[in-house]
Design an enzyme around this catalytic site. Structure first.
Site, PDB file in Angstrom:
ATOM      1  N   MET A   1       0.580   4.074  12.753  1.00 45.06           N
ATOM      2  CA  MET A   1       0.762   3.698  14.153  1.00 45.06           C
ATOM      3  C   MET A   1       2.201   3.386  14.554  1.00 45.06           C
ATOM      4  O   MET A   1       2.424   2.908  15.668  1.00 45.06           O
ATOM      5  CB  MET A   1      -0.166   2.508  14.475  1.00 45.06           C
ATOM      6  CG  MET A   1      -1.630   2.836  14.209  1.00 45.06           C
ATOM      7  SD  MET A   1      -2.783   1.483  14.514  1.00 45.06           S
ATOM      8  CE  MET A   1      -2.741   1.385  16.289  1.00 45.06           C
ATOM      9  N   GLU A   2       3.173   3.651  13.686  1.00 45.39           N
ATOM     10  CA  GLU A   2       4.566   3.302  14.032  1.00 45.39           C
ATOM     11  C   GLU A   2       5.631   4.312  13.625  1.00 45.39           C
ATOM     12  O   GLU A   2       6.739   4.304  14.187  1.00 45.39           O
ATOM     13  CB  GLU A   2       4.960   1.946  13.384  1.00 45.39           C
ATOM     14  CG  GLU A   2       4.146   0.755  13.822  1.00 45.39           C
ATOM     15  CD  GLU A   2       2.843   0.614  13.050  1.00 45.39           C
ATOM     16  OE1 GLU A   2       2.743   1.220  11.950  1.00 45.39           O
ATOM     17  OE2 GLU A   2       1.932  -0.083  13.532  1.00 45.39           O
TER      18      GLU A   2
ATOM     19  N   GLY B   1      -3.346   5.570   6.721  1.00 44.65           N
ATOM     20  CA  GLY B   1      -4.623   6.201   6.433  1.00 44.65           C
ATOM     21  C   GLY B   1      -4.352   7.581   5.831  1.00 44.65           C
ATOM     22  O   GLY B   1      -3.550   8.343   6.362  1.00 44.65           O
TER      23      GLY B   1
ATOM     24  N   ASP C   1      -6.499   3.372   3.245  1.00 41.54           N
ATOM     25  CA  ASP C   1      -7.854   3.805   3.638  1.00 41.54           C
ATOM     26  C   ASP C   1      -7.781   5.310   3.899  1.00 41.54           C
ATOM     27  O   ASP C   1      -6.693   5.891   3.879  1.00 41.54           O
ATOM     28  CB  ASP C   1      -8.306   3.064   4.907  1.00 41.54           C
ATOM     29  CG  ASP C   1      -7.367   3.321   6.074  1.00 41.54           C
ATOM     30  OD1 ASP C   1      -6.428   2.517   6.262  1.00 41.54           O
ATOM     31  OD2 ASP C   1      -7.522   4.349   6.757  1.00 41.54           O
TER      32      ASP C   1
ATOM     33  N   GLU D   1       3.317  -6.363   5.394  1.00 42.52           N
ATOM     34  CA  GLU D   1       4.141  -5.243   4.930  1.00 42.52           C
ATOM     35  C   GLU D   1       5.559  -5.671   4.559  1.00 42.52           C
ATOM     36  O   GLU D   1       6.225  -4.979   3.785  1.00 42.52           O
ATOM     37  CB  GLU D   1       4.142  -4.124   5.985  1.00 42.52           C
ATOM     38  CG  GLU D   1       2.757  -3.471   6.097  1.00 42.52           C
ATOM     39  CD  GLU D   1       2.613  -2.488   7.244  1.00 42.52           C
ATOM     40  OE1 GLU D   1       1.862  -1.519   7.105  1.00 42.52           O
ATOM     41  OE2 GLU D   1       3.232  -2.701   8.320  1.00 42.52           O
TER      42      GLU D   1
HETATM   43  N1  ADE Z   1      -2.739   2.467   9.087  1.00 46.62           N
HETATM   44  C1  ADE Z   1      -3.468   2.375   7.962  1.00 46.62           C
HETATM   45  N2  ADE Z   1      -4.658   2.962   8.101  1.00 46.62           N
HETATM   46  C2  ADE Z   1      -4.697   3.440   9.358  1.00 46.62           C
HETATM   47  C3  ADE Z   1      -5.673   4.134  10.115  1.00 46.62           C
HETATM   48  N3  ADE Z   1      -6.851   4.453   9.592  1.00 46.62           N
HETATM   49  N4  ADE Z   1      -5.377   4.455  11.402  1.00 46.62           N
HETATM   50  C4  ADE Z   1      -4.173   4.137  11.921  1.00 46.62           C
HETATM   51  N5  ADE Z   1      -3.222   3.484  11.274  1.00 46.62           N
HETATM   52  C5  ADE Z   1      -3.476   3.140   9.990  1.00 46.62           C
END
Ligand code: ADE
Length: 230
Positions: free
Chosen positions: A172-173, A78, A196, A12
């Site tokens: 996640m951050e 995501g 995703d 990143e």
């Molecule tokens: N970052 C990118 N895709 C993610 C996902 N599916 N879950 C958590 N963090 C992500």
């Protein structure tokens, strides 16, 4: 201005480091911090490692030790909203922690006493981003980003996060970095490119699109840096 740019993973921040020219490195608190001058700003750049705890450490160091006056987060997420396709950009209007659960004491999911369920990102940085998007000719989505210490790869969990927090994307951050910045009184901005759609195929898509999506986000963040303080 002293500007912090952070990501969670090396992928990143690599596109940012590749664009800024020469930089110095300093190891501290389990991270490598890259410092340089870029477009009349002093930058400190780092990746934290994945998750809320590591990202909170990195953000805190950037503000306390490096004196960053503004923090920009760049990375991947995501997608939850059906409007978001892989590669699309979303800026967080506000962020929350989807994995906080003290519901047993009557609190809503995501709420910690003396905190706020949602943390809003800086409105000036968001309007700058909207201008940058127009000039770059890219679509920039704005919405709620939900953060948790889970890689979400299940339609069921994704729907729960969407329904509970009205979230458009998850990662996640972001919310932990937002929490650090809120507590230090520092303006922040979180940008994510979709890697995703957080369901059954998420881990394969993540592996396939991490680099390209991270590069989209990084490119946009650098355009913002060029215009901060104009
Ligand atoms: N970052 C990118 N895709 C993610 C996902 N599916 N879950 C958590 N963090 C992500």
């Amino acid at each position: 201005m002293k500007i912090a740019i952070m990501g969670a993973m090396r992928e990143e921040i690599d596109p940012i480091l590749e664009s800024v020219g020469t930089y110095q490195t300093l190891e501290h608190a389990g991270n490598v911090f890259y410092t340089c001058t870029y477009k009349n700003h002093e930058l400190v750049i780092a990746y934290s490692k994945i998750g809320k705890v590591f990202s909170a450490i990195t953000a805190s160091v950037m503000l306390e030790r490096f004196g960053a006056e503004v923090l920009l987060f760049s990375g991947v997420a995501g997608g939850i909203s059906k409007e978001l396709k892989i590669g699309d950009l979303i800026m967080a209007s506000a962020l929350c922690q989807h994995d906080v659960d003290i519901v047993a004491f009557g609190h809503p999911y995501g709420f910690i006493p003396e905190g706020t369920l949602m943390i809003e990102s800086d409105a000036n940085l968001r309007s700058l981003a909207s201008e940058v998007a127009i000039d770059m000719g890219v679509d920039l989505y704005e919405g709620i980003i939900a953060t948790g210490d889970q890689f979400v790869a299940s339609g069921e969990r994704k729907s729960w996060i969407q329904q509970t927090f009205n979230a458009d994307a998850l990662e996640m951050e972001g919310a932990s970095v937002a929490c650090v910045c809120q507590n230090f009184g520092i303006p922040f901005f979180v940008l994510r490119a979709i890697s995703d759609t957080a369901d059954g195929g998420a881990s394969d898509d993540f592996d396939a699109f991490l680099k390209t999506s991270a590069a989209e986000s990084a490119k946009f963040i650098l355009e913002m840096v060029k215009r901060i303080g104009d």
